[in-house]
Design an enzyme around this catalytic site. Structure first.
Site, short mmCIF file in Angstrom:
data_model
loop_
_atom_site.label_atom_id
_atom_site.label_comp_id
_atom_site.label_asym_id
_atom_site.label_seq_id
_atom_site.Cartn_x
_atom_site.Cartn_y
_atom_site.Cartn_z
N ASP A 146 0.83 -1.20 0.00
CA ASP A 146 0.00 0.00 0.00
C ASP A 146 0.87 1.26 0.00
OD1 ASP A 146 -2.26 -1.63 0.25
OD2 ASP A 146 -2.17 -1.57 2.45
N ASP A 169 -0.81 -2.33 -4.36
CA ASP A 169 -2.08 -2.68 -3.73
C ASP A 169 -2.89 -1.40 -3.56
OD1 ASP A 169 -4.10 -4.11 -2.56
OD2 ASP A 169 -2.94 -4.84 -0.88
N ASP A 173 -5.61 2.59 2.21
CA ASP A 173 -6.49 1.58 2.80
C ASP A 173 -6.73 1.92 4.27
OD1 ASP A 173 -6.54 0.30 0.41
OD2 ASP A 173 -5.53 -1.53 1.08
N ARG A 226 -12.61 1.28 -6.61
CA ARG A 226 -12.57 1.48 -5.16
C ARG A 226 -12.37 2.95 -4.80
NH1 ARG A 226 -9.01 -3.62 -2.71
NH2 ARG A 226 -10.24 -5.27 -3.68
#
Length: 333
Positions: A146, A169, A173, A226
């Site tokens: 991330d 990734d 997050d 997302r």
């Protein structure tokens, strides 16, 4: 064949005067949204205010200061390449930190920042949960994991005016019981899985009732999906973001409640979904504009109005394609 849908935008927002054909966009001096809501013993988010101010230009100096106890304002100068090492390039940030880039060229490449204690199965906030962190005016790219990960009941986090691209990734997050976070005025581009909110379908014991996040004035500039993808969160406020050329915008599952307001969606296949993957979510929408989108925003259920928690003023959705690209990203703080 594209379907063109226009919904009326809200009126009444104050628009800054124009300069040379573009609106003047002033960077906020402090956080807003859920990062300002009292909880867990904190009144709001202040970062490293009151602590020493240091300027770093090497990975060793950066990683030293962001992991120290106590408040620090850590100013990043130039490009810093983060080591991969045994932690896949994810480096811990401790409580009471402001990490801010200088000018428009500060960058962290090759790794990411981890805001949160190591993962356990705890279902209540542990002593020492990481909190009160501000990250602003930095370019993040090239991480093997991330770019920013917020986890393990971390709270009062403000991520503002950054540029995110090319991570393996997530870009940002937020998961495992984290809460009271604002993600504002960032640009996301050349990235696939952009914003995950909630770990997975089996993590309700940590995530349910938490994960309250405000996403506003972000520029999803061709990033794929997302924006965010949400599980379990009771209230998530997504307002005044500019979605451009994305496969999908927002997804709500596992009874998460999303309040989607004053956004502008251009060429987004699925702007907002509640029938996505796993149990259905909830979504309320008002005053959004959809242009050249293949589907409408899916709505379901009720969601608490964010004004229950904090005051804010939404800009008219019609102004979003101008003010967000002009104001989002680095070099504007």
């Amino acid at each position: 064949m594209h379907r063109r849908t226009l919904l009326a935008a809200a009126a009444g927002a104050v628009v800054a005067p124009a300069v040379a054909g573009r609106p003047a966009v002033a960077a906020p001096s402090g956080p807003d949204g859920f990062a300002t809501v009292a909880g867990y013993g904190r009144a709001t988010t202040t970062g490293g205010a009151g602590g020493p101010v240091v300027t770093v230009s090497t990975a060793a100096a950066l990683l030293d200061h962001i992991s120290r106890p106590g408040p620090y304002v850590v100013q990043v100068s130039g490009t810093i390449t983060l080591p991969r090492g045994a932690n896949d390039g994810m480096h811990p940030v401790t409580s009471d930190k402001t990490i801010i880039g200088l000018g428009s060229t500060a960058a962290l490449v090759g790794g990411g920042l981890n805001i949160g204690l190591p993962v356990t199965s705890a279902t209540t906030p542990p002593a020492g949960a990481v909190n009160n962190v501000i990250i602003r005016n930095l370019r993040f790219s090239g991480a093997s994991d991330d770019l920013i990960n917020v986890q393990m009941f971390s709270h009062h986090i403000w991520i503002d005016h950054n540029d995110f691209s090319d991570g393996d990734d997530g870009a940002v997050d937020i998961k495992r019981g984290s809460d009271l976070v604002t993600v504002s005025w960032n640009r996301f581009h050349d990235h696939d899985k952009t914003l995950l909110l909630g770990h997975d379908d089996d993590n309700g014991a940590q995530d349910a009732g938490r994960l309250r996040v405000t996403y506003h004035h972000n520029y999803f500039d061709g990033s794929d999906q997302r924006h965010p993808r949400v599980r379990f969160a009771p209230v998530v406020h997504v307002y005044n973001n500019y979605f451009r050329d994305n496969s999908y915008g927002i997804a709500s599952t596992n009874d998460a409640g999303l309040f989607v307001e004053g956004n502008y969606f251009y060429s987004v296949n699925n702007p907002g979904r509640v029938d996505f993957s796993g149990p259905l979510g909830r979504m309320v929408q008002r005053d959004n504009i959809l242009v050249d989108c293949n589907h409408a925003i899916e709505v379901r259920g009720t969601v608490t109005d964010p004004r229950t928690f904090y005051a804010y003023t939404a800009d008219p959705a019609s102004s979003v394609p101008t003010i967000v690209p002009a104001g989002a990203g680095v070099g504007k703080v």
